[in-house]
Motif scaffolding. Structure first.
Motif, PDB file in Angstrom:
ATOM      1  N   ASP A 222       0.820  -1.206   0.000  1.00  0.00           N
ATOM      2  CA  ASP A 222       0.000   0.000   0.000  1.00  0.00           C
ATOM      3  C   ASP A 222       0.860   1.265   0.000  1.00  0.00           C
ATOM      4  OD1 ASP A 222      -2.201  -1.599   0.062  1.00  0.00           O
ATOM      5  OD2 ASP A 222      -2.793  -1.123   2.126  1.00  0.00           O
ATOM      6  N   GLY A 223       1.940   1.255   0.781  1.00  0.00           N
ATOM      7  CA  GLY A 223       2.798   2.432   0.858  1.00  0.00           C
ATOM      8  C   GLY A 223       3.482   2.734  -0.461  1.00  0.00           C
TER       9      GLY A 223
ATOM     10  N   THR B 209       7.754   0.075   7.327  1.00  0.00           N
ATOM     11  CA  THR B 209       6.954   0.989   6.514  1.00  0.00           C
ATOM     12  C   THR B 209       7.846   1.979   5.780  1.00  0.00           C
ATOM     13  OG1 THR B 209       5.133   0.820   8.105  1.00  0.00           O
ATOM     14  CG2 THR B 209       5.061   2.652   6.557  1.00  0.00           C
ATOM     15  N   LEU B 210       8.848   2.509   6.481  1.00  0.00           N
ATOM     16  CA  LEU B 210       9.773   3.451   5.842  1.00  0.00           C
ATOM     17  C   LEU B 210      10.506   2.776   4.688  1.00  0.00           C
ATOM     18  CD1 LEU B 210      11.365   5.284   8.911  1.00  0.00           C
ATOM     19  CD2 LEU B 210       9.283   5.832   7.650  1.00  0.00           C
ATOM     20  N   ASN B 211      10.892   1.514   4.874  1.00  0.00           N
ATOM     21  CA  ASN B 211      11.576   0.772   3.812  1.00  0.00           C
ATOM     22  C   ASN B 211      10.731   0.738   2.550  1.00  0.00           C
ATOM     23  OD1 ASN B 211      11.836  -1.903   2.277  1.00  0.00           O
ATOM     24  ND2 ASN B 211      13.768  -1.848   3.390  1.00  0.00           N
ATOM     25  N   GLU B 212       9.458   0.402   2.703  1.00  0.00           N
ATOM     26  CA  GLU B 212       8.591   0.284   1.531  1.00  0.00           C
ATOM     27  C   GLU B 212       8.361   1.633   0.855  1.00  0.00           C
ATOM     28  OE1 GLU B 212       3.937  -0.638   0.697  1.00  0.00           O
ATOM     29  OE2 GLU B 212       4.999  -2.087   1.968  1.00  0.00           O
ATOM     30  N   VAL B 213       8.064   2.649   1.650  1.00  0.00           N
ATOM     31  CA  VAL B 213       7.788   3.975   1.090  1.00  0.00           C
ATOM     32  C   VAL B 213       9.042   4.554   0.443  1.00  0.00           C
ATOM     33  CG1 VAL B 213       7.200   6.352   1.705  1.00  0.00           C
ATOM     34  CG2 VAL B 213       5.863   4.449   2.628  1.00  0.00           C
ATOM     35  N   ALA B 214      10.159   4.490   1.149  1.00  0.00           N
ATOM     36  CA  ALA B 214      11.404   5.044   0.612  1.00  0.00           C
ATOM     37  C   ALA B 214      11.858   4.287  -0.620  1.00  0.00           C
ATOM     38  CB  ALA B 214      12.491   5.012   1.684  1.00  0.00           C
ATOM     39  N   GLY B 215      11.626   2.967  -0.643  1.00  0.00           N
ATOM     40  CA  GLY B 215      12.022   2.191  -1.814  1.00  0.00           C
ATOM     41  C   GLY B 215      11.376   2.691  -3.094  1.00  0.00           C
ATOM     42  N   ALA B 216      10.150   3.199  -2.979  1.00  0.00           N
ATOM     43  CA  ALA B 216       9.459   3.736  -4.149  1.00  0.00           C
ATOM     44  C   ALA B 216       9.901   5.159  -4.486  1.00  0.00           C
ATOM     45  CB  ALA B 216       7.951   3.707  -3.918  1.00  0.00           C
TER      46      ALA B 216
ATOM     47  N   GLU C 158      24.794  -4.448  -2.374  1.00  0.00           N
ATOM     48  CA  GLU C 158      25.479  -3.348  -3.062  1.00  0.00           C
ATOM     49  C   GLU C 158      24.968  -2.010  -2.548  1.00  0.00           C
ATOM     50  OE1 GLU C 158      24.415  -4.786  -7.054  1.00  0.00           O
ATOM     51  OE2 GLU C 158      26.570  -4.899  -7.460  1.00  0.00           O
ATOM     52  N   VAL C 159      25.881  -1.055  -2.397  1.00  0.00           N
ATOM     53  CA  VAL C 159      25.521   0.296  -1.970  1.00  0.00           C
ATOM     54  C   VAL C 159      24.998   1.088  -3.167  1.00  0.00           C
ATOM     55  CG1 VAL C 159      26.432   2.490  -1.114  1.00  0.00           C
ATOM     56  CG2 VAL C 159      27.167   0.367  -0.071  1.00  0.00           C
ATOM     57  N   ARG C 160      23.955   1.887  -2.896  1.00  0.00           N
ATOM     58  CA  ARG C 160      23.461   2.851  -3.882  1.00  0.00           C
ATOM     59  C   ARG C 160      23.687   4.242  -3.294  1.00  0.00           C
ATOM     60  NH1 ARG C 160      17.583   1.275  -5.971  1.00  0.00           N
ATOM     61  NH2 ARG C 160      18.155   2.912  -7.450  1.00  0.00           N
ATOM     62  N   PRO C 161      24.823   4.876  -3.620  1.00  0.00           N
ATOM     63  CA  PRO C 161      25.179   6.146  -2.976  1.00  0.00           C
ATOM     64  C   PRO C 161      24.173   7.264  -3.266  1.00  0.00           C
ATOM     65  CG  PRO C 161      27.079   5.160  -4.062  1.00  0.00           C
ATOM     66  CD  PRO C 161      25.871   4.406  -4.524  1.00  0.00           C
ATOM     67  N   HIS C 162      23.843   8.016  -2.221  1.00  0.00           N
ATOM     68  CA  HIS C 162      23.027   9.231  -2.322  1.00  0.00           C
ATOM     69  C   HIS C 162      21.766   9.019  -3.165  1.00  0.00           C
ATOM     70  CE1 HIS C 162      26.781  11.911  -1.393  1.00  0.00           C
ATOM     71  NE2 HIS C 162      26.485  11.053  -0.418  1.00  0.00           N
ATOM     72  N   SER C 163      21.078   7.916  -2.903  1.00  0.00           N
ATOM     73  CA  SER C 163      19.911   7.551  -3.704  1.00  0.00           C
ATOM     74  C   SER C 163      18.587   7.953  -3.070  1.00  0.00           C
ATOM     75  CB  SER C 163      19.908   6.037  -3.963  1.00  0.00           C
ATOM     76  OG  SER C 163      20.053   5.317  -2.747  1.00  0.00           O
ATOM     77  N   LEU C 164      18.615   8.440  -1.812  1.00  0.00           N
ATOM     78  CA  LEU C 164      17.385   8.838  -1.142  1.00  0.00           C
ATOM     79  C   LEU C 164      17.563  10.193  -0.492  1.00  0.00           C
ATOM     80  CD1 LEU C 164      14.515   8.121  -0.097  1.00  0.00           C
ATOM     81  CD2 LEU C 164      15.617   7.171   1.938  1.00  0.00           C
ATOM     82  N   ARG C 165      16.599  11.067  -0.710  1.00  0.00           N
ATOM     83  CA  ARG C 165      16.604  12.388  -0.069  1.00  0.00           C
ATOM     84  C   ARG C 165      15.610  12.372   1.099  1.00  0.00           C
ATOM     85  NH1 ARG C 165      16.844  17.258  -4.024  1.00  0.00           N
ATOM     86  NH2 ARG C 165      18.940  16.360  -4.061  1.00  0.00           N
TER      87      ARG C 165
END
Length: 296
Positions: A49-50, A73-80, A285-292
């Motif tokens: 849903d998130g 919940t943060l994982n799911e929302v931030a992933g999108a 694997e790291v995804r650098p600076h991928s989330l604000r």
């Protein structure tokens, strides 16, 4: 300002100030006081849903996504939201709030909304393992077993049920032999209770498994914990809370951009406290600076 508000009413314990059923109304009122002109609210009822709410928000045009929930919940929302350039505002609402605590976010909902609206936008790293993102910690072994028990066997949330889950699994979980590949170095074999790949520092409640980890350094902190005997627990358990776990004899630590982890039998993995399918081998694997994210 158009704000898309996503609320998980089931996450974390009830607060005296704000009951679960009142979360949307409470946050909406505070958001309006901080300049939100349009609020589109989604109350999650299950997995997915998130993420759908975020995709709908991005398609419709949004100025800010704000989420009230725990680490899962943060994982799911931030992933999108990854690589979208849109900032995520966070109202910590989980049992341990490891990700939020690691970012220094206030745990008070009203103060957290103020940061979500007027804080500093910060670009942080995320992790990716077998196609799934994680923000804070990803663990295989004992800590994943604890997370699974906590998520499926407890009707209540909070610290006490989590500690109960830890002691139950401690009595029954066997250590494993893990093979850890750190970047291009030769693999290292360790015997232990669990291996955790860390973007952040802590599980929550101040339990810092990787006290030197930073969200924006482009690297994971890898921690392998040896078999947790009664002697080790009594002598060193407190070190998890004062930032000195890496000095415990037998604890392995390393930093890496890419980690290959394997063991002989298939084990589940937890990503930010949510447990996923078992496997014998995984690549991180790291995804650098991928989330604000909005921070104090």
């Amino acid at each position: 300002m158009i704000v898309d508000l996503i609320v998980n009413p089931a996450s974390g314990p009830n607060l005296r100030r704000v009951r679960r059923a009142e979360r949307v109304g409470f946050v909406s009122k505070v958001l309006r006081a901080h300049g939100a002109t349009t609020i589109r609210a989604t109350v999650t009822t299950g997995p997915g849903d998130g993420a759908r709410a975020v995709r709908d928000a991005l398609a419709a045009g949004t100025d800010r996504v704000v989420v009230w929930g725990g680490d899962g919940t943060l994982n799911e929302v931030a992933g999108a939201l990854l690589d979208s350039g849109h900032a995520l505002g966070i109202v910590p609402g989980g049992s341990g709030n490891g990700f939020s605590r690691g970012l220094g976010l206030p745990l008070d909902p009203e103060a957290a909304v103020a940061v979500a609206m007027h804080g500093r936008a910060r670009d942080i790293d995320s992790g990716l393992v077998d196609g799934r993102p994680f923000l804070n910690l990803a663990g295989v072994g004992f800590d994943a077993a604890v997370a699974e028990r906590f998520n499926t066997r407890n009707l209540r949330r909070g610290l006490v049920p989590y500690v109960t889950s830890i002691f139950h699994e401690w009595r029954t979980f066997d250590s494993r032999t893990f093979t850890i590949g750190i970047d291009d170095d030769a693999p290292i074999v360790v015997d232990g209770h669990f291996v955790v790949v860390c973007n952040g520092q802590q599980y929550g409640h101040g339990a810092r498994v990787a006290p030197g980890a930073a969200f924006d350094d482009g690297q994971f902190d890898v921690v392998a914990v040896p078999r947790i005997t009664l002697s080790r627990l009594v002598r060193h358990g407190w070190r998890l809370f004062n930032g000195t776990l890496p000095v415990v004899p037998g604890v392995f630590t390393a930093r890496a951009r890419r980690v290959v982890l394997s063991q002989s039998d298939a084990l589940p993995i937890h990503l930010d406290g949510e447990v996923f399918d078992s496997a014998t081998r995984r690549i991180f694997e790291v995804r650098p600076h991928s989330l604000r994210v909005m921070t104090p």
